[in-house]
Write a protein that holds these residues in place. Structure first.
Motif, mmCIF file in Angstrom:
data_model
loop_
_atom_site.group_PDB
_atom_site.id
_atom_site.type_symbol
_atom_site.label_atom_id
_atom_site.label_comp_id
_atom_site.label_asym_id
_atom_site.label_seq_id
_atom_site.Cartn_x
_atom_site.Cartn_y
_atom_site.Cartn_z
ATOM 1 N N LEU A 1 -19.573 22.127 35.573
ATOM 2 C CA LEU A 1 -18.631 21.143 34.401
ATOM 3 C C LEU A 1 -18.007 21.587 33.400
ATOM 4 O O LEU A 1 -17.119 21.075 33.183
ATOM 5 N N GLY A 2 -18.621 22.699 32.853
ATOM 6 C CA GLY A 2 -17.866 23.411 31.961
ATOM 7 C C GLY A 2 -18.223 22.824 30.689
ATOM 8 O O GLY A 2 -19.285 22.535 30.563
ATOM 9 N N GLY A 3 -17.485 22.937 29.662
ATOM 10 C CA GLY A 3 -17.719 22.282 28.180
ATOM 11 C C GLY A 3 -16.586 21.960 27.454
ATOM 12 O O GLY A 3 -15.584 22.102 27.955
ATOM 13 N N VAL A 4 -16.865 21.379 26.279
ATOM 14 C CA VAL A 4 -15.716 20.828 25.436
ATOM 15 C C VAL A 4 -15.946 21.399 23.998
ATOM 16 O O VAL A 4 -16.988 21.896 23.789
ATOM 17 N N ASN A 5 -14.826 21.380 23.089
ATOM 18 C CA ASN A 5 -15.109 21.684 21.996
ATOM 19 C C ASN A 5 -15.337 20.622 20.927
ATOM 20 O O ASN A 5 -15.527 19.557 21.510
ATOM 21 N N VAL A 6 -15.503 20.846 19.586
ATOM 22 C CA VAL A 6 -15.766 19.712 18.658
ATOM 23 C C VAL A 6 -15.131 18.539 18.770
ATOM 24 O O VAL A 6 -15.467 17.534 18.557
ATOM 25 N N ASP A 7 -13.717 18.827 19.317
ATOM 26 C CA ASP A 7 -12.619 17.621 19.379
ATOM 27 C C ASP A 7 -12.719 17.107 20.518
ATOM 28 O O ASP A 7 -11.937 16.181 21.115
ATOM 29 N N THR A 8 -13.969 17.156 21.560
ATOM 30 C CA THR A 8 -13.895 16.908 22.897
ATOM 31 C C THR A 8 -12.856 17.243 23.690
ATOM 32 O O THR A 8 -12.533 16.394 24.696
ATOM 33 N N ASP A 9 -12.185 18.266 23.616
ATOM 34 C CA ASP A 9 -11.130 18.805 24.544
ATOM 35 C C ASP A 9 -11.849 19.881 25.280
ATOM 36 O O ASP A 9 -12.575 20.680 24.909
ATOM 37 N N GLY A 10 -11.410 19.781 26.607
ATOM 38 C CA GLY A 10 -12.067 20.628 27.795
ATOM 39 C C GLY A 10 -11.786 22.363 27.347
ATOM 40 O O GLY A 10 -10.602 22.493 27.052
ATOM 41 N N LEU A 11 -12.827 23.004 27.618
ATOM 42 C CA LEU A 11 -12.725 24.386 27.519
ATOM 43 C C LEU A 11 -12.824 25.118 28.678
ATOM 44 O O LEU A 11 -12.085 26.166 29.311
ATOM 45 N N GLU A 12 -13.636 24.737 29.683
ATOM 46 C CA GLU A 12 -14.095 25.371 30.915
ATOM 47 C C GLU A 12 -14.367 24.370 32.132
ATOM 48 O O GLU A 12 -14.511 23.095 31.728
ATOM 49 N N GLY A 13 -14.467 24.981 33.200
ATOM 50 C CA GLY A 13 -14.643 24.068 34.381
ATOM 51 C C GLY A 13 -13.987 22.741 34.659
ATOM 52 O O GLY A 13 -13.081 22.478 34.146
ATOM 53 N N VAL A 14 -14.822 21.711 35.131
ATOM 54 C CA VAL A 14 -14.041 20.532 35.357
ATOM 55 C C VAL A 14 -13.730 19.890 34.007
ATOM 56 O O VAL A 14 -12.675 19.127 34.221
ATOM 57 N N PRO B 1 -9.649 25.893 37.585
ATOM 58 C CA PRO B 1 -9.211 26.939 36.769
ATOM 59 C C PRO B 1 -9.585 28.303 37.061
ATOM 60 O O PRO B 1 -10.721 28.604 37.368
ATOM 61 N N GLY B 2 -8.663 29.508 37.269
ATOM 62 C CA GLY B 2 -9.163 30.639 37.345
ATOM 63 C C GLY B 2 -9.082 31.242 38.892
ATOM 64 O O GLY B 2 -9.598 32.299 39.434
ATOM 65 N N GLU B 3 -8.776 30.117 39.689
ATOM 66 C CA GLU B 3 -8.975 30.555 41.178
ATOM 67 C C GLU B 3 -7.974 31.421 41.424
ATOM 68 O O GLU B 3 -6.793 31.480 41.173
#
Length: 664
Positions: A170-183, A384-386
């Motif tokens: 799933l990954g994660g998001v930053n404080v502004d809920t923008d995706g950082l990793e994974g899905v 990402p990163g494939e």
């Protein structure tokens, strides 16, 4: 006094003054009337600046769900502390309260605030504990009001209701809920929606208080993303992987389960020693040398091109094969083979015979086959990163030395990703078709792109060889066997390259098992991989048992019926032959069908448990159905269930014994 005002000159002057003021009054009245009716753009703009503000509004982020609709990532409303630096600097009390709340000195806070700014964040996503401290510090009054220049802003924060389940995926998001990793990063564009700035009326403290309805239409909430992952199977795979990591002490571990027909990834579990916290998807970002798991694909490719038959034999050089001044050996010194069949080569995992087969196949045809199987190219998951891995292209065939070609035959001198290997084996599982792996649930009307890479006869012959790995006397994957199913697969134990010396390490290995159940209606392919397991590191001892655990969870989760007899010892003495008992049962009542039994199970009320009908079901289906009642189950015979005790409708008490009588 009166005579003074009667003077002609004075009267004229008074008349002029009165006339002047009357003219001004009429002008002001006219101007105000004009402004009220027709308006003044300049004044309107000044008023708008005073009472309205331009505010950026973020949309609600879309949800991430599993294939059944179970939410894996959701949004919860939270509060953030914000304010106007310009107003705070003008209010000594606000400055001191804010400084105390943030734990800094008023002087330090004064230096940080920009008097030209009308908005700034001070603390994002305030927790309940912090909110209570705000109330105690006086920054939030009992009435809910706050000091001048400060306010709480309602925001959304990302929450993962299942905790760490599939967190690396799933990954994660930053404080502004923008995706950082994974899905979250992969699908960030559609998840985050469309932001918009809008006009809002401010209250007396300068806070946005009222949004114009017409402005809200500019904001578009994010779309939901439905993954192909099954949360239940994902949990089982992660749990089994963690247990295996504790036993093997591996540096990292990976489990991937794929629907062989659709390419949907049903589970993707990974773990690292010490939990590094890096949320990359190792199945596509990390390359490795596959080792012996390449041998079935080599055999299938050679059969498919008409170079060999699975019954053909090649020379094993009795354990030592010298080529270009180097010696190729078997994994175990005791393994010394003369001429053995190619099926036997897969069963005993002979490196030398695989090397001979690669040389016989030829670099041009072998590299072409690897390209057709998708090696050396990204799989299409778009994660990402494939990476594409590395395999020489067919145009480089003439430059491939015999020693390199020979080692490629047993899975060295190339770099692949786990997802590429999984897809190659899925082509053997589904009848010969290469499908594109996906982490998104397929739509019902979606056309799945399939490319035939193996003929049906090729698949049949290769699977027969792979079955020997788990069923043959000298098979290396016996621990991948699951009772009730025939498992085709292959173990792999490959040396890893030491990054320091650039040579093959004698202490670090990749251990793996890839396989699938044969003859089931819902084919599923599973890969299990360990990087650098300690102690006994062979794939047959580390990855194969993990495969069996995950396969068992998958067959239970998707109710995949067993295809083989389940040998359960008889535990009760039966006075009459089973056949006679069945006939007696059938003469007294009409037998229930499998579908009727399934409906009977669905209708059971766990608050008032009664014995459902399991007539016509397989033992595994019945055991799974009766599991909520926790009975002691005794199974007699083989085949499907023809008689049961207690009878249908009998109240079930704790510890009750259930006997199931089977007949083919």
């Amino acid at each position: 006094m009166n005579s003074f005002y009667q003077t002609p000159s004075i009267r004229i002057r008074l008349s002029m003054v009165i006339g002047l003021f009357a003219t001004i009054s009429v002008g002001m009245l006219g101007r105000s009337t004009y402004i009220q009716i027709w308006g003044d753009p300049k004044l309107e703009n000044l008023a708008r600046k005073q009472f309205q503000s331009r505010v950026m509004m973020n949309p609600r982020r879309g949800l991430i769900m599993d294939r059944t609709g179970e939410p894996l990532a959701i949004n919860l409303e939270t509060s953030s502390l914000a304010g106007s630096p310009a107003k705070i600097l003008k209010s000594r009390s606000s400055l001191h309260l804010l400084a105390r709340t943030l734990g800094v000195s008023p002087q330090a806070l004064h230096k940080r605030l920009d008097p030209k700014k009308s908005f700034a964040w001070f603390e994002r996503h305030v927790s309940d504990d912090r909110m209570e401290r705000f109330r105690k510090s006086g920054i939030i009054l009992p009435s809910g009001e706050m000091p001048e220049g400060l306010w709480l802003v309602k925001e959304m924060k990302r929450v993962y209701p299942h905790g760490e389940l599939a967190s690396s995926l799933l990954g994660g998001v930053n404080v502004d809920t923008d995706g950082l990793e994974g899905v979250e990063l992969w699908k960030n564009t559609i998840l985050r929606g469309k932001s918009a700035s809008y006009n809002a009326y401010k209250d007396a403290l300068g806070r946005p208080a009222l949004i114009q309805a017409s402005e809200q239409n500019k904001i578009k909430d994010g779309e939901n993303v439905e993954l192909s992952i099954d949360a239940s199977l994902q949990f089982s795979a992660e749990e089994a992987l963690q247990d295996s990591m504790a036993k093997t002490k591996a540096q990292s571990g990976l489990v991937v389960a794929m629907d062989s027909n659709t390419g949907e990834i049903l589970a993707l579990a990974q773990a690292t020693a010490g939990n590094s916290g890096v949320k990359k998807v190792m199945a596509v970002t990390d390359g490795y040398e596959p080792g012996s798991t390449m041998k079935p694909l080599l055999l299938a490719s050679a059969i498919n091109k008409g170079v060999v038959k699975s019954t053909d034999s090649l020379f094993g050089h009795y354990g030592k094969f010298k080529l270009q001044g180097r010696t190729i050996s078997e994994a175990e010194a005791k393994e010394k083979y003369g001429f053995i069949s190619l099926k036997k080569m897969v069963e005993v995992s002979s490196n030398i015979v695989a090397a001979e087969l690669a040389l016989k196949f030829g670099a041009d045809r072998f590299l072409t086959s690897l390209k057709e199987l998708g090696f050396g190219a990204k799989t299409g998951t778009q994660l990402p990163g494939e990476i594409a891995g590395w395999v020489p292209s067919p145009t480089q065939a003439k430059s491939i030395r015999p020693l390199t070609l020979a080692t490629m035959g047993f899975g060295q001198s190339i770099l692949v990703t786990p997802m590429q290997m999984l897809r190659g084996y899925a082509a053997l599982s589904n009848g010969g078709y290469l499908v594109e792996p996906t982490l998104l649930k397929r739509k019902d009307d979606e056309v799945i792109k399939k490319v035939q890479v193996f003929k049906k006869e090729t698949v049949k012959d290769t699977i027969e060889a792979m079955l020997l790995v788990t069923e043959g006397d000298k098979g290396t994957g016996h621990k991948a066997h699951l009772e009730g199913y025939r498992v085709a697969g292959k173990t792999g134990t490959a040396q890893a390259v030491d990054p320091r010396t650039k040579r093959y390490s004698t202490s670090r290995h990749f251990a793996s098992f890839i396989g699938f159940p044969v003859g089931v209606k819902q084919p599923i392919t599973i890969l299990c991989l360990f990087d650098n397991p300690k102690g006994v590191y062979y794939g047959g001892e580390t990855a194969a048992p993990l495969f069996a655990q995950v396969l068992k969870s998958a067959t239970n989760r998707f109710s995949i019926p067993s295809t083989e007899k389940m040998e359960v010892p008889t535990q009760l003495t039966v006075e009459k032959p089973l056949k006679q008992q069945v006939e007696m049962t059938q003469s007294s009542a009409a037998p229930a069908t499998s579908s009727q039994s399934i409906e009977s199970i669905k209708e059971v009320n766990l608050d008032h448990p009664v014995m459902p009908s399991v007539i016509g079901l397989t033992p595994q289906e019945a055991i799974h159905a009766l599991k909520p009642f926790s009975p002691a189950i005794l199974v007699h015979g083989f085949g499907v269930i023809r008689k049961q005790t207690p009878e249908t409708g009998t109240m079930l008490t704790p510890g009750v014994k259930v006997s199931l009588y089977l007949e083919e």
